[in-house]
Scaffold this motif. Sequence first.
Motif, PDB file in Angstrom:
ATOM      1  N   ILE A  22      10.437 -50.277 -39.237  1.00  0.00           N
ATOM      2  CA  ILE A  22       9.902 -49.571 -40.574  1.00  0.00           C
ATOM      3  C   ILE A  22       8.582 -49.923 -40.770  1.00  0.00           C
ATOM      4  CG2 ILE A  22      12.009 -48.589 -41.608  1.00  0.00           C
ATOM      5  CD1 ILE A  22      11.718 -50.925 -43.360  1.00  0.00           C
ATOM      6  N   ALA A  23       7.480 -48.858 -40.932  1.00  0.00           N
ATOM      7  CA  ALA A  23       6.184 -48.912 -41.183  1.00  0.00           C
ATOM      8  C   ALA A  23       5.561 -50.063 -40.400  1.00  0.00           C
ATOM      9  CB  ALA A  23       6.027 -49.356 -42.562  1.00  0.00           C
ATOM     10  N   GLY A  24       5.603 -50.206 -39.031  1.00  0.00           N
ATOM     11  CA  GLY A  24       5.343 -51.271 -38.253  1.00  0.00           C
ATOM     12  C   GLY A  24       6.016 -52.745 -38.179  1.00  0.00           C
ATOM     13  N   HIS A  25       6.955 -52.741 -39.154  1.00  0.00           N
ATOM     14  CA  HIS A  25       7.848 -53.966 -39.186  1.00  0.00           C
ATOM     15  C   HIS A  25       9.193 -53.682 -38.383  1.00  0.00           C
ATOM     16  CE1 HIS A  25       4.836 -55.131 -42.247  1.00  0.00           C
ATOM     17  NE2 HIS A  25       5.283 -54.184 -42.747  1.00  0.00           N
ATOM     18  N   GLN A  26       9.362 -54.553 -37.520  1.00  0.00           N
ATOM     19  CA  GLN A  26      10.818 -54.762 -36.810  1.00  0.00           C
ATOM     20  C   GLN A  26      11.610 -55.298 -37.749  1.00  0.00           C
ATOM     21  OE1 GLN A  26      10.968 -53.625 -33.847  1.00  0.00           O
ATOM     22  NE2 GLN A  26       8.987 -53.257 -33.526  1.00  0.00           N
ATOM     23  N   VAL A  27      12.752 -54.477 -38.045  1.00  0.00           N
ATOM     24  CA  VAL A  27      13.937 -54.956 -39.014  1.00  0.00           C
ATOM     25  C   VAL A  27      15.279 -54.707 -38.242  1.00  0.00           C
ATOM     26  CG1 VAL A  27      12.479 -54.241 -41.014  1.00  0.00           C
ATOM     27  CG2 VAL A  27      14.174 -52.605 -39.973  1.00  0.00           C
ATOM     28  N   VAL A  28      16.380 -55.201 -38.726  1.00  0.00           N
ATOM     29  CA  VAL A  28      17.637 -55.177 -37.951  1.00  0.00           C
ATOM     30  C   VAL A  28      18.519 -55.144 -39.376  1.00  0.00           C
ATOM     31  CG1 VAL A  28      17.696 -57.740 -37.526  1.00  0.00           C
ATOM     32  CG2 VAL A  28      19.352 -56.024 -36.515  1.00  0.00           C
ATOM     33  N   MET A  29      19.587 -54.152 -39.326  1.00  0.00           N
ATOM     34  CA  MET A  29      20.797 -54.178 -40.021  1.00  0.00           C
ATOM     35  C   MET A  29      21.693 -54.645 -39.280  1.00  0.00           C
ATOM     36  SD  MET A  29      22.133 -50.307 -41.574  1.00  0.00           S
ATOM     37  CE  MET A  29      23.075 -49.758 -40.270  1.00  0.00           C
ATOM     38  N   VAL A  30      22.727 -55.608 -39.959  1.00  0.00           N
ATOM     39  CA  VAL A  30      23.769 -56.290 -39.159  1.00  0.00           C
ATOM     40  C   VAL A  30      24.956 -56.474 -40.006  1.00  0.00           C
ATOM     41  CG1 VAL A  30      22.829 -58.493 -39.681  1.00  0.00           C
ATOM     42  CG2 VAL A  30      24.256 -58.298 -37.924  1.00  0.00           C
ATOM     43  N   ARG A  31      25.895 -56.187 -39.457  1.00  0.00           N
ATOM     44  CA  ARG A  31      27.270 -56.409 -40.249  1.00  0.00           C
ATOM     45  C   ARG A  31      27.773 -57.833 -40.347  1.00  0.00           C
ATOM     46  NH1 ARG A  31      30.876 -53.167 -43.728  1.00  0.00           N
ATOM     47  NH2 ARG A  31      30.358 -51.476 -42.313  1.00  0.00           N
ATOM     48  N   GLY A  32      27.874 -58.459 -41.497  1.00  0.00           N
ATOM     49  CA  GLY A  32      28.029 -59.868 -41.863  1.00  0.00           C
ATOM     50  C   GLY A  32      29.644 -60.145 -41.640  1.00  0.00           C
ATOM     51  N   ALA A  33      29.921 -61.196 -41.711  1.00  0.00           N
ATOM     52  CA  ALA A  33      31.411 -61.666 -41.339  1.00  0.00           C
ATOM     53  C   ALA A  33      32.157 -61.329 -42.432  1.00  0.00           C
ATOM     54  CB  ALA A  33      31.334 -63.077 -41.198  1.00  0.00           C
ATOM     55  N   ASP A  34      31.503 -61.276 -43.971  1.00  0.00           N
ATOM     56  CA  ASP A  34      32.214 -60.779 -45.228  1.00  0.00           C
ATOM     57  C   ASP A  34      32.201 -59.610 -45.710  1.00  0.00           C
ATOM     58  OD1 ASP A  34      29.486 -60.832 -45.294  1.00  0.00           O
ATOM     59  OD2 ASP A  34      29.308 -61.838 -47.040  1.00  0.00           O
ATOM     60  N   ASP A  35      31.795 -58.415 -44.471  1.00  0.00           N
ATOM     61  CA  ASP A  35      31.871 -57.171 -44.891  1.00  0.00           C
ATOM     62  C   ASP A  35      30.536 -56.794 -45.421  1.00  0.00           C
ATOM     63  OD1 ASP A  35      32.940 -54.843 -44.047  1.00  0.00           O
ATOM     64  OD2 ASP A  35      33.498 -54.510 -46.118  1.00  0.00           O
ATOM     65  N   SER A  36      29.667 -57.616 -45.529  1.00  0.00           N
ATOM     66  CA  SER A  36      28.206 -57.262 -46.239  1.00  0.00           C
ATOM     67  C   SER A  36      27.609 -56.565 -45.084  1.00  0.00           C
ATOM     68  CB  SER A  36      27.528 -58.473 -46.514  1.00  0.00           C
ATOM     69  OG  SER A  36      27.418 -59.440 -45.450  1.00  0.00           O
ATOM     70  N   VAL A  37      26.553 -55.857 -45.500  1.00  0.00           N
ATOM     71  CA  VAL A  37      25.684 -55.310 -44.633  1.00  0.00           C
ATOM     72  C   VAL A  37      24.096 -55.910 -44.730  1.00  0.00           C
ATOM     73  CG1 VAL A  37      24.443 -53.201 -43.598  1.00  0.00           C
ATOM     74  CG2 VAL A  37      26.800 -53.154 -44.158  1.00  0.00           C
ATOM     75  N   ASN A  38      23.741 -56.686 -44.024  1.00  0.00           N
ATOM     76  CA  ASN A  38      22.178 -57.408 -44.264  1.00  0.00           C
ATOM     77  C   ASN A  38      21.243 -56.593 -43.460  1.00  0.00           C
ATOM     78  OD1 ASN A  38      23.699 -59.469 -45.497  1.00  0.00           O
ATOM     79  ND2 ASN A  38      24.509 -60.086 -43.288  1.00  0.00           N
ATOM     80  N   VAL A  39      20.022 -56.406 -44.155  1.00  0.00           N
ATOM     81  CA  VAL A  39      18.883 -55.843 -43.550  1.00  0.00           C
ATOM     82  C   VAL A  39      17.739 -57.142 -43.339  1.00  0.00           C
ATOM     83  CG1 VAL A  39      17.111 -53.997 -43.347  1.00  0.00           C
ATOM     84  CG2 VAL A  39      19.518 -53.908 -44.283  1.00  0.00           C
ATOM     85  N   VAL A  40      17.252 -57.665 -42.340  1.00  0.00           N
ATOM     86  CA  VAL A  40      16.603 -58.699 -42.099  1.00  0.00           C
ATOM     87  C   VAL A  40      15.546 -58.363 -41.114  1.00  0.00           C
ATOM     88  CG1 VAL A  40      17.985 -60.754 -42.679  1.00  0.00           C
ATOM     89  CG2 VAL A  40      17.828 -59.897 -40.308  1.00  0.00           C
ATOM     90  N   TYR A  41      14.104 -59.074 -41.413  1.00  0.00           N
ATOM     91  CA  TYR A  41      12.908 -58.663 -40.500  1.00  0.00           C
ATOM     92  C   TYR A  41      13.434 -59.223 -39.205  1.00  0.00           C
ATOM     93  CZ  TYR A  41      10.251 -57.340 -44.307  1.00  0.00           C
ATOM     94  OH  TYR A  41       9.681 -56.639 -45.555  1.00  0.00           O
ATOM     95  N   ASN A  42      13.360 -58.605 -38.082  1.00  0.00           N
ATOM     96  CA  ASN A  42      13.777 -58.989 -36.732  1.00  0.00           C
ATOM     97  C   ASN A  42      12.744 -60.002 -35.932  1.00  0.00           C
ATOM     98  OD1 ASN A  42      14.846 -59.132 -34.165  1.00  0.00           O
ATOM     99  ND2 ASN A  42      14.762 -56.980 -33.672  1.00  0.00           N
ATOM    100  N   ARG A  43      12.658 -61.112 -36.507  1.00  0.00           N
ATOM    101  CA  ARG A  43      11.597 -62.018 -36.127  1.00  0.00           C
ATOM    102  C   ARG A  43      12.268 -63.466 -36.227  1.00  0.00           C
ATOM    103  NH1 ARG A  43       7.963 -65.658 -38.164  1.00  0.00           N
ATOM    104  NH2 ARG A  43       5.844 -65.583 -37.176  1.00  0.00           N
ATOM    105  N   CYS A  44      11.899 -64.089 -35.098  1.00  0.00           N
ATOM    106  CA  CYS A  44      12.449 -65.541 -35.010  1.00  0.00           C
ATOM    107  C   CYS A  44      11.250 -66.367 -35.748  1.00  0.00           C
ATOM    108  CB  CYS A  44      12.482 -66.106 -33.639  1.00  0.00           C
ATOM    109  SG  CYS A  44      12.891 -67.645 -33.639  1.00  0.00           S
ATOM    110  N   PRO A  45      11.642 -67.112 -36.713  1.00  0.00           N
ATOM    111  CA  PRO A  45      10.725 -68.003 -37.327  1.00  0.00           C
ATOM    112  C   PRO A  45      10.078 -69.100 -36.640  1.00  0.00           C
ATOM    113  CG  PRO A  45      12.859 -68.641 -38.098  1.00  0.00           C
ATOM    114  CD  PRO A  45      12.997 -67.469 -37.283  1.00  0.00           C
ATOM    115  N   HIS A  46      10.360 -69.269 -35.243  1.00  0.00           N
ATOM    116  CA  HIS A  46       9.851 -70.121 -34.497  1.00  0.00           C
ATOM    117  C   HIS A  46       8.680 -69.703 -33.821  1.00  0.00           C
ATOM    118  CE1 HIS A  46      10.023 -72.943 -30.623  1.00  0.00           C
ATOM    119  NE2 HIS A  46       9.354 -73.503 -31.404  1.00  0.00           N
ATOM    120  N   LYS A  47       8.568 -68.777 -33.128  1.00  0.00           N
ATOM    121  CA  LYS A  47       7.134 -68.025 -32.516  1.00  0.00           C
ATOM    122  C   LYS A  47       7.260 -66.884 -32.648  1.00  0.00           C
ATOM    123  CE  LYS A  47       6.631 -72.046 -29.464  1.00  0.00           C
ATOM    124  NZ  LYS A  47       5.664 -72.871 -30.462  1.00  0.00           N
ATOM    125  N   GLY A  48       8.070 -66.298 -33.499  1.00  0.00           N
ATOM    126  CA  GLY A  48       7.943 -64.680 -33.622  1.00  0.00           C
ATOM    127  C   GLY A  48       8.680 -63.775 -32.515  1.00  0.00           C
TER     128      GLY A  48
END
Length: 444
Positions: A65-91
């Motif tokens: 979205i808007a040039g940002h990589q994002v990922v929607m993922v189902r958590g173990a607790d039935d939550s739905v999380n949306v996080v930036y799809n980027r590793c904090p190590h080298k990106g």
Amino acid sequence: MTQATSPLQDADLDALVRPDKVHRKVYVDPDIFALEMERIYGHIWIYIGHDSQVPYTGDYVASQIAGHQVVMVRGADDSVNVVYNRCPHKGAMLVPEGTGNTRKLFRCPYHGWTFHLDGTMMTAPLKNGYEGTCFDPANPEFHMTKLARVERYRGFVFASMAAEGPTLKEFLGGAITSIDNLCDRSPVGEVEVAGGVFRVMQQSNWKVFYENLHDTMHPMVTHESSVVAARQQYRALPEGSPMPLELLVMDGNGEPYPFWESLELRGFDNGHGYMEAIFNPNAGNDPVMQEYKAAMHAAYGEARTAEILGMNRHNTVIYGSGSPHTVFQQFRVIRPVAVDRTLIEIYTFRLKGAPPAVFERALLYANVINSPSSNVMPDDIEVYNRVQLGNQNKVGGEWVSMHRYHGTDRKLDDGSVSINGTSELPMRNQFAAWRRYMLAGDAA
Ligand code: FES
Ligand SMILES: [Fe+2]
């Protein structure tokens, strides 16, 4: 969001939008596009996906979205999380764009750092080497970053990059009724994505698609060839045959001007709106409809069923996200990629508890009208591309007209309504929102 330095001043932007016209630059200037991604997409709620796309722990949908990589993922607790799809190590992106299952954790494909499904860090291989540094899995600097706000409404997941702003319901305003109606059409009040997705990369600016969604002066011109083809096909059928649905949906674009003038257009705050439907596929009483209506009557009673199926809408605009189509159970997601590139993703929904033939009808509509290989959508793509190319002219005309029925819109408490269904009210309404977001910047 942090405001980037832009060569554009508010006065420049203000000069681009008049009540009845916009400057061609809003479609072709890369600096304006970059500012839109920051000032509009950096603030509003954006549709990420439907929770039925991630039914099991670890299921994900990765998009941009808007040039940002994002990922929607189902958590173990039935939550739905949306996080930036980027590793904090080298990106590196943790998962590739698309869908899949990452099991109980994200594991980076580069050096193997692992993360919980809410993005918090689990661990990194080979601890020695980090002693004496500030590396610590508990330190948020080493987590995948969550989008600032995430809200789910009847399974529809939206996220905002801004920590503050209106709630999702406040943002959607009157457009929320289209999401409700899509879900209410299920006898159990729930929908699920099914049947895959069409993806089309259009060589045009994202705003052109939104404007066309309620452009009732184009179907009889742009889609003339498919209307003629549908009518030819129909004439080849035995005398007295009912028109098959696959021809009926194409034929609808050939209605005469007085028909379009009688339709209702509505505009809400924030650029949203809807258009009354061209025809009602639920008006018939064939065996499929009889079975469907019986299920609806059992669930809601006759009066409420009539109310739900009587809400007969064609395209709805959720500005910045895309277009739900309630009657044919789909959501066209609109993703700006560049000033002249827009990705359209077309998802079809199954109404839980409804007969399978109702879903097949929605698939038929998507195939005949929205598929990139249909007889209809390529007509639109051609004119969008011509709009893009024509507006790239630096000489030969500056303005894009939105004059039709300007000055006649009726103001209501929750928005505006057209006095004529061929009004350019929706475009004016979208640009009123655009102007407010672009001028307000971080204050929006
Ligand atoms: S980039 Fe992800 S672990 Fe190195
Ligand atoms: Fe069209």
